[in-house]
Design an enzyme around this catalytic site. Sequence first.
Site, PDB file in Angstrom:
ATOM      1  N   CYS A  73      53.379  30.591  12.930  1.00 27.16           N
ATOM      2  CA  CYS A  73      52.699  29.314  13.173  1.00 27.16           C
ATOM      3  C   CYS A  73      52.086  28.874  11.842  1.00 27.16           C
ATOM      4  O   CYS A  73      52.334  29.489  10.808  1.00 27.16           O
ATOM      5  CB  CYS A  73      51.668  29.417  14.298  1.00 27.16           C
ATOM      6  SG  CYS A  73      50.273  30.511  13.978  1.00 27.16           S
ATOM      7  N   ASN A 111      48.647  31.599  11.275  1.00 21.87           N
ATOM      8  CA  ASN A 111      48.674  32.993  11.709  1.00 21.87           C
ATOM      9  C   ASN A 111      47.306  33.455  12.199  1.00 21.87           C
ATOM     10  O   ASN A 111      46.870  34.562  11.960  1.00 21.87           O
ATOM     11  CB  ASN A 111      49.180  33.889  10.580  1.00 21.87           C
ATOM     12  CG  ASN A 111      49.622  35.282  11.039  1.00 21.87           C
ATOM     13  OD1 ASN A 111      49.480  36.237  10.287  1.00 21.87           O
ATOM     14  ND2 ASN A 111      50.167  35.422  12.215  1.00 21.87           N
ATOM     15  N   CYS A 165      46.150  31.972  15.581  1.00 24.95           N
ATOM     16  CA  CYS A 165      46.085  31.724  17.025  1.00 24.95           C
ATOM     17  C   CYS A 165      47.389  32.067  17.722  1.00 24.95           C
ATOM     18  O   CYS A 165      47.519  33.115  18.342  1.00 24.95           O
ATOM     19  CB  CYS A 165      45.744  30.254  17.307  1.00 24.95           C
ATOM     20  SG  CYS A 165      44.203  29.677  16.595  1.00 24.95           S
ATOM     21  N   ARG A 166      48.355  31.166  17.610  1.00 29.50           N
ATOM     22  CA  ARG A 166      49.581  31.294  18.392  1.00 29.50           C
ATOM     23  C   ARG A 166      50.440  32.484  17.995  1.00 29.50           C
ATOM     24  O   ARG A 166      50.881  33.241  18.854  1.00 29.50           O
ATOM     25  CB  ARG A 166      50.405  29.999  18.294  1.00 29.50           C
ATOM     26  CG  ARG A 166      49.696  28.804  18.891  1.00 29.50           C
ATOM     27  CD  ARG A 166      50.470  27.531  18.686  1.00 29.50           C
ATOM     28  NE  ARG A 166      50.473  27.131  17.274  1.00 29.50           N
ATOM     29  CZ  ARG A 166      51.151  26.100  16.796  1.00 29.50           C
ATOM     30  NH1 ARG A 166      51.906  25.373  17.598  1.00 29.50           N
ATOM     31  NH2 ARG A 166      51.094  25.797  15.513  1.00 29.50           N
ATOM     32  N   SER A 167      50.718  32.635  16.712  1.00 31.95           N
ATOM     33  CA  SER A 167      51.637  33.716  16.315  1.00 31.95           C
ATOM     34  C   SER A 167      51.044  35.110  16.524  1.00 31.95           C
ATOM     35  O   SER A 167      51.752  35.986  17.021  1.00 31.95           O
ATOM     36  CB  SER A 167      52.163  33.512  14.896  1.00 31.95           C
ATOM     37  OG  SER A 167      51.138  33.463  13.948  1.00 31.95           O
ATOM     38  N   ASP A 195      49.044  24.260  20.393  1.00 32.40           N
ATOM     39  CA  ASP A 195      48.141  24.762  19.353  1.00 32.40           C
ATOM     40  C   ASP A 195      46.702  24.539  19.816  1.00 32.40           C
ATOM     41  O   ASP A 195      46.222  23.407  19.835  1.00 32.40           O
ATOM     42  CB  ASP A 195      48.389  24.050  18.025  1.00 32.40           C
ATOM     43  CG  ASP A 195      47.589  24.656  16.887  1.00 32.40           C
ATOM     44  OD1 ASP A 195      46.723  25.529  17.135  1.00 32.40           O
ATOM     45  OD2 ASP A 195      47.822  24.256  15.731  1.00 32.40           O
TER      46      ASP A 195
END
Length: 154
Positions: A7, A10, A12-14, A122
């Site tokens: 993302c 690096n 939150c999402r990933s 996100d």
Amino acid sequence: MRILFVCIGNSCRSPMAEAVMRDMLQREHLTDWTVDSAALADWNVGRSPEERCLAVLRENGLDSEHVGRQIGESDFHRFDYIFGMDEGNVRDLMALAPAGCEARVELLGNYRMKELDKIIFDPYFERGIHGFRRCYDQIVICCRNFIQQKRQPQ
């Protein structure tokens, strides 16, 4: 199978996707699969995931010891799949991919199957934790479907 989630930062999402996939792989006894996560930008290199990300992982019995890092050229040769969380991530990854790239760059949301929204939300700029829970739910669906499609018969 070697999987990298990417993302923007690096944080939150990933790293959430990495923790979810790591847990699913352990539960499925897929010990020959590896998973990692990285950022397109260098803002969070050396940092832990965002606290709201960690809180949602804890709510679901997971944790993360990930330390933020930025994607590098070698990642395109080391991983089988590199998943972007949104179309911008995939576009940026394709632009970074070196000649002879061995990794398949894809949108993680492609594995949401019948779900119409293929973008992993996100949550960073939202107040509170609700967006992180939504992101977690999206990631769980995608990771489960990916494993089911790619798993080698036993």
